[in-house]
Design a protein around this motif. Structure first.
Motif, short mmCIF file in Angstrom:
data_model
loop_
_atom_site.label_atom_id
_atom_site.label_comp_id
_atom_site.label_asym_id
_atom_site.label_seq_id
_atom_site.Cartn_x
_atom_site.Cartn_y
_atom_site.Cartn_z
N ALA A 15 0.83 -1.20 0.00
CA ALA A 15 0.00 0.00 0.00
C ALA A 15 0.86 1.25 0.00
O ALA A 15 0.54 2.24 -0.67
N ALA A 16 1.95 1.23 0.76
CA ALA A 16 2.84 2.40 0.80
C ALA A 16 3.47 2.67 -0.56
O ALA A 16 3.58 3.82 -1.00
N VAL A 17 3.90 1.61 -1.23
CA VAL A 17 4.49 1.78 -2.56
C VAL A 17 3.45 2.30 -3.54
O VAL A 17 3.74 3.17 -4.37
N MET A 18 2.22 1.82 -3.41
CA MET A 18 1.17 2.26 -4.32
C MET A 18 0.81 3.72 -4.10
O MET A 18 0.48 4.44 -5.06
N ALA A 19 0.85 4.19 -2.85
CA ALA A 19 0.45 5.56 -2.55
C ALA A 19 1.59 6.54 -2.70
O ALA A 19 1.37 7.76 -2.63
N ASP A 20 2.79 6.07 -2.86
CA ASP A 20 3.95 6.95 -2.98
C ASP A 20 3.80 7.87 -4.20
O ASP A 20 3.60 7.39 -5.32
N GLY A 21 3.87 9.18 -3.98
CA GLY A 21 3.74 10.13 -5.08
C GLY A 21 2.47 10.93 -5.03
O GLY A 21 2.24 11.79 -5.88
N GLY A 22 1.60 10.69 -4.04
CA GLY A 22 0.40 11.50 -3.87
C GLY A 22 -0.54 11.39 -5.05
O GLY A 22 -0.95 10.30 -5.46
N SER A 23 -0.88 12.57 -5.64
CA SER A 23 -1.85 12.60 -6.73
C SER A 23 -1.33 11.93 -8.00
O SER A 23 -2.10 11.57 -8.88
N GLY A 24 -0.01 11.75 -8.08
CA GLY A 24 0.55 11.08 -9.25
C GLY A 24 0.88 9.63 -8.99
O GLY A 24 1.59 8.99 -9.78
N SER A 25 0.43 9.08 -7.88
CA SER A 25 0.78 7.72 -7.49
C SER A 25 0.00 6.69 -8.28
O SER A 25 -0.96 7.00 -8.99
N ALA A 26 0.42 5.43 -8.13
CA ALA A 26 -0.29 4.33 -8.78
C ALA A 26 -1.71 4.21 -8.24
O ALA A 26 -2.64 3.87 -8.97
N LEU A 27 -1.87 4.51 -6.95
CA LEU A 27 -3.20 4.44 -6.36
C LEU A 27 -4.13 5.46 -7.01
O LEU A 27 -5.29 5.16 -7.32
N ALA A 28 -3.63 6.67 -7.24
CA ALA A 28 -4.45 7.69 -7.90
C ALA A 28 -4.79 7.28 -9.33
O ALA A 28 -5.90 7.51 -9.82
N ARG A 29 -3.84 6.66 -9.99
CA ARG A 29 -4.09 6.22 -11.36
C ARG A 29 -5.14 5.11 -11.39
O ARG A 29 -5.96 5.02 -12.32
N LEU A 30 -5.11 4.24 -10.39
CA LEU A 30 -6.12 3.18 -10.32
C LEU A 30 -7.52 3.77 -10.13
O LEU A 30 -8.49 3.31 -10.76
N LEU A 31 -7.62 4.78 -9.26
CA LEU A 31 -8.92 5.42 -9.07
C LEU A 31 -9.40 6.08 -10.36
O LEU A 31 -10.59 6.01 -10.70
N ALA A 32 -8.48 6.70 -11.09
CA ALA A 32 -8.86 7.33 -12.36
C ALA A 32 -9.28 6.29 -13.38
O ALA A 32 -10.23 6.49 -14.15
N THR A 33 -8.58 5.14 -13.39
CA THR A 33 -8.96 4.07 -14.33
C THR A 33 -10.33 3.52 -13.99
O THR A 33 -11.15 3.23 -14.88
N GLY A 34 -10.64 3.39 -12.69
CA GLY A 34 -11.94 2.89 -12.30
C GLY A 34 -13.08 3.80 -12.69
O GLY A 34 -14.21 3.35 -12.86
N ALA A 35 -12.77 5.11 -12.82
CA ALA A 35 -13.81 6.07 -13.20
C ALA A 35 -13.82 6.36 -14.69
O ALA A 35 -14.63 7.16 -15.16
N SER A 36 -12.92 5.75 -15.45
CA SER A 36 -12.79 6.05 -16.88
C SER A 36 -13.76 5.20 -17.70
O SER A 36 -13.83 3.98 -17.53
N ALA A 37 -14.46 5.85 -18.60
CA ALA A 37 -15.37 5.11 -19.49
C ALA A 37 -14.63 4.44 -20.63
O ALA A 37 -15.20 3.58 -21.31
N ASP A 38 -13.35 4.83 -20.86
CA ASP A 38 -12.58 4.25 -21.96
C ASP A 38 -11.99 2.89 -21.61
O ASP A 38 -11.68 2.10 -22.51
N ALA A 39 -11.82 2.62 -20.31
CA ALA A 39 -11.20 1.36 -19.91
C ALA A 39 -12.20 0.21 -20.05
O ALA A 39 -13.40 0.39 -19.83
N PRO A 40 -11.73 -0.99 -20.42
CA PRO A 40 -12.63 -2.16 -20.48
C PRO A 40 -13.26 -2.44 -19.12
O PRO A 40 -12.66 -2.16 -18.07
N GLU A 41 -14.45 -3.00 -19.12
CA GLU A 41 -15.18 -3.23 -17.88
C GLU A 41 -14.39 -4.06 -16.86
O GLU A 41 -14.33 -3.68 -15.68
#
Length: 739
Positions: free
Chosen positions: A690-716
């Motif tokens: 979890a720490a590695v995923m959150a490292d980087g704040g808004s640019g972290s992998a965790l933030a990217r995952l949240l953006a992917t989950g809200a993206s209509a372009d990503a496969p279901e």
């Protein structure tokens, strides 16, 4: 003196007002100072170089001399009985004449040609010609037409004899055997009637076939020994032989076929013809198109075949064979001659079958095999006592059994065929073994009944005993291919019995060390075949998997990095799928696997992007292995300690163009998310991940995952898994604070 007209296909020789000779393509309007070699090759052991001013000159390695004259032009002029033009008196092409209208619409613009580095062995071994622009020396008297003709004959004969002396096939020296006049009353090219007082029969002096006068209007030097001086001068030849000789081809396929068509031909000549045919069929010698009408009538230029392709079939070699009866005639005459002649005929027949199959002529092969008796002859000769005949008969049988119709017919001809082939496995002749293995490989295809017959004939045990035969890698590869084919697509109860027999036989004490050694064999093809067989074995759900793991795990891991670095897609797939099948079997197996260098090796492959050589498919296999190890608490910490988690985070977001959920790029992202989700379930690894995923704040992998989950372009499936991983990571206070 103006230069004689010479045309080769669409290329025409032109002389401008300054006396400079160049070539123009009447179709594309291209120009060139020399005739392109793609249109007509130089004679054997000739090469072209450029002098410092960019002017081409020609090196004859046969006589170790140089000349300004293009030997191809000299050859063509000799065919027309025209003396060659004098070389131009300037070392560099001159500008076209000034004025509003050029001397020729094709005259190339003048440009300086960069001089190449000619300090090569060829350039230093021969004297470079004096520049023709040097005015001081008095010009040599121009040779007469007779002298030019004699020089041309000598040059062509020297080039051909040089090719023969340079290691050409012995079949190049096959003497000409003329077909008897009674053989045919039709021209063997244009099908015109011959044999009357108005239309005589003419024999080609290169191949011995029968033609009308129009189809033997060419003359050429024939590269054959000439004790009586016959071949010291140009001979009347057919159009096909003319085209072949103009391209420097010394193997005359029609001459071989005429020799075999004349039953009274000496045995030595028949053997030479059969050996030559086998060489041509094995190497798939590129022959010129076979004319079906006189060249001078059907084409504006003999060597410009591209201008009338409709007159020629696409397979010259096959058409020549069929003109003498093809497979049917060979099958009918296979028994004629001594043992070595019969063996040679069987070999040629097998190669002819391969040629027909490669170009999609399966129907012709099946027809001759059934009605022409070819399959029956192959089976009988495969069982014959003489070793040479047995080897070539088994070779022919192995090629024919590649067709299902022949496999069905073979069972009706000889019910004990499996036993016959199994007995061949014990032969000391490696050729008999190799062809018997190929026959078994095809025989085992597509039929559970045939596979069970092979099992009852103890073929599996014999095959496994051949695995340690390191002196014959071809035999080892054939053994593995046969066993693999028997394992593929097996789903019925009888099929599963075959699988168990193979697995148990390989895991026996006598066979296991030999099989494991093949996983790291020096020969790449052997390693690919061995890893492919292991992949199928490890997919079986039987008691032998533990024995396979104990013997094959270390070689598997050792070979993984080398396979990825070499870019061998098939081997990498076999290794990774084998490891995946091993890891999925039990928790004990996974614990054993992480004690090897597997995870560091996978990390290095991902970090160096070596799997990029294979595209996302290779990464998908790797991610599947990581996911499998991450699900087990005992092995999850080893995944984190290997440093592979950052590599997982880099592969979380497939591009919109990655394709459907089944595409490799999407599978990579899904496997990476599922691996992270599994690691977040274990208390020992959740905090670190979890720490590695959150490292980087808004640019972290965790933030990217949240953006992917809200993206209509990503496969279901990607959106769902992204949100699950993000939710699992956010259960950790450190991750929430960092975000």
């Amino acid at each position: 003196m103006s230069a004689p007209s010479v045309t080769v296909g669409p290329w025409r020789r032109i002389v401008d007002a300054g006396g400079n000779i160049f070539w123009a393509n009447d179709q594309t309007h291209e120009t060139s100072w020399t005739l392109p070699t793609s249109v007509m090759a130089l004679p054997p052991r000739w090469e072209m170089q450029l002098d410092p001013s960019g002017k081409p000159y020609f090196i004859d390695h046969n006589s170790r001399t140089t000349t300004w004259d293009d030997p191809r032009v000299t050859f063509l002029l000799r065919q027309q009985q025209v003396p060659p033009a004098q070389p131009p008196q300037s070392a560099q092409p001159a500008q076209p004449p000034s004025g509003s209208e050029p001397a020729s619409a094709h005259t190339p613009a003048h440009s300086a040609v960069a001089a190449p580095d000619i300090g090569s062995a060829a350039a230093s071994a021969y004297p470079q010609p004096e520049l023709a622009s040097t005015p001081e020396p008095a010009p040599e008297p121009a040779p007469s037409a007779a002298e030019e003709a004699k020089a041309t004959e000598t040059a062509i004969a020297g080039a051909m004899s040089g090719a023969l002396a340079a290691g050409a096939s012995p079949a190049s020296r096959l003497p000409v055997t003329d077909l008897p006049d009674a053989y045919t009353d039709k021209c063997m090219q244009c099908d015109a009637s011959v044999g009357s007082i108005f239309a005589r029969k003419h024999h080609c002096r290169c191949c011995g076939r029968i033609f009308c006068s129009s189809c033997t209007s060419q003359t050429a030097m024939v590269p054959l020994p000439s004790e009586d001086g016959k071949y010291d001068k140009p001979q009347r030849v057919c159009d096909f032989c003319f085209l072949s000789l103009a391209r420097g081809i010394t193997l005359c396929v029609p001459r071989m076929l005429t020799t075999l068509a004349v039953e009274t031909a000496p045995r030595a000549h028949q053997m030479l013809a059969l050996e030559g045919l086998a060489e041509v069929l094995e190497t798939r010698l590129e022959l010129p198109p076979v004319p079906t009408a006189p060249l001078k009538k059907s084409m504006p230029n003999p060597l410009g075949a591209s201008s009338r392709r409709a007159a020629f079939p696409t397979q010259p070699l096959l058409q020549l064979l069929e003109s003498f009866g093809g497979l049917a005639r060979f099958a009918a005459s296979v028994s004629k001659g001594s043992e070595d002649v019969v063996a040679a005929r069987l070999r040629v027949m097998a190669l002819m079958v391969q040629l027909n199959l490669d170009i999609g002529e399966q129907a012709r092969v099946v027809s001759v095999a059934q009605s022409g008796g070819m399959l029956n002859a192959a089976i009988n000769y495969a069982a014959a006592p003489p070793p040479g005949i047995k080897a070539q008969g088994t070779f022919l049988l192995s090629v024919l059994l590649g067709l299902e119709e022949c496999r069905v017919l073979a069972d009706s001809i000889r019910h004990d065929l499996p036993e016959l082939l199994v007995n061949h496995l014990t032969e000391s002749d490696p050729q008999v073994q190799k062809h018997a293995l190929a026959s078994l490989r095809w025989y085992a295809s597509g039929s559970s009944d045939r596979q069970m017959r092979l099992v009852r004939a103890n073929v599996v045990q014999l095959l496994c005993l051949l695995l340690p035969n390191g002196d014959e890698p071809d035999v080892q590869t054939a053994v593995i291919d046969t066993l693999t084919r028997m394992l593929e697509n097996n789903t019925t109860m009888e099929d599963l019995q075959v699988n168990q027999q193979i697995s148990a036989a390989i895991c026996r004490e006598q066979a296991m060390p030999g099989f494991v050694a093949l996983l790291s064999a020096p020969r790449v093809e052997l390693r690919v075949a061995a890893t492919g067989l292991l992949r199928h074995l490890l997919a079986l759900q039987d008691s032998q998997k533990a024995a396979l793991m104990s013997g094959a795990l270390a070689p598997l891991v050792d070979s993984l990095g080398a396979a990825a670095a070499s870019g061998n897609v098939e081997m990498l797939k076999n290794l990774l799928v084998s490891l995946r099948n091993l890891i999925s079997s039990s928790g004990e197996t996974r614990s054993t696997v992480v004690s090897t260098p597997l995870l560091p090796t996978l990390h290095n492959i991902l970090e160096a992007n070596l799997s990029g050589i294979q595209g996302a498919e290779g990464e998908a296999w790797i991610m599947d292995i990581v996911k499998c190890l991450a699900t087990e608490r005992a092995t999850a910490m080893a995944v984190v300690d290997s440093g592979i988690v950052p590599q997982l985070l880099q592969r979380l977001n497939p591009t919109p163009a990655a394709g459907p959920a089944s595409s490799p790029a999407v599978r990579v992202a899904l496997y990476a998310m599922q691996s992270l989700q599994a690691l977040l379930r274990h208390p020992e690894t959740a905090v670190t991940v979890a720490a590695v995923m959150a490292d980087g704040g808004s640019g972290s992998a965790l933030a990217r995952l949240l953006a992917t989950g809200a993206s209509a372009d990503a496969p279901e499936p990607v959106r769902e898994n992204a949100l699950r991983v993000a939710a699992a990571a956010l259960t950790e206070p450190a991750a929430r604070a960092a975000l």
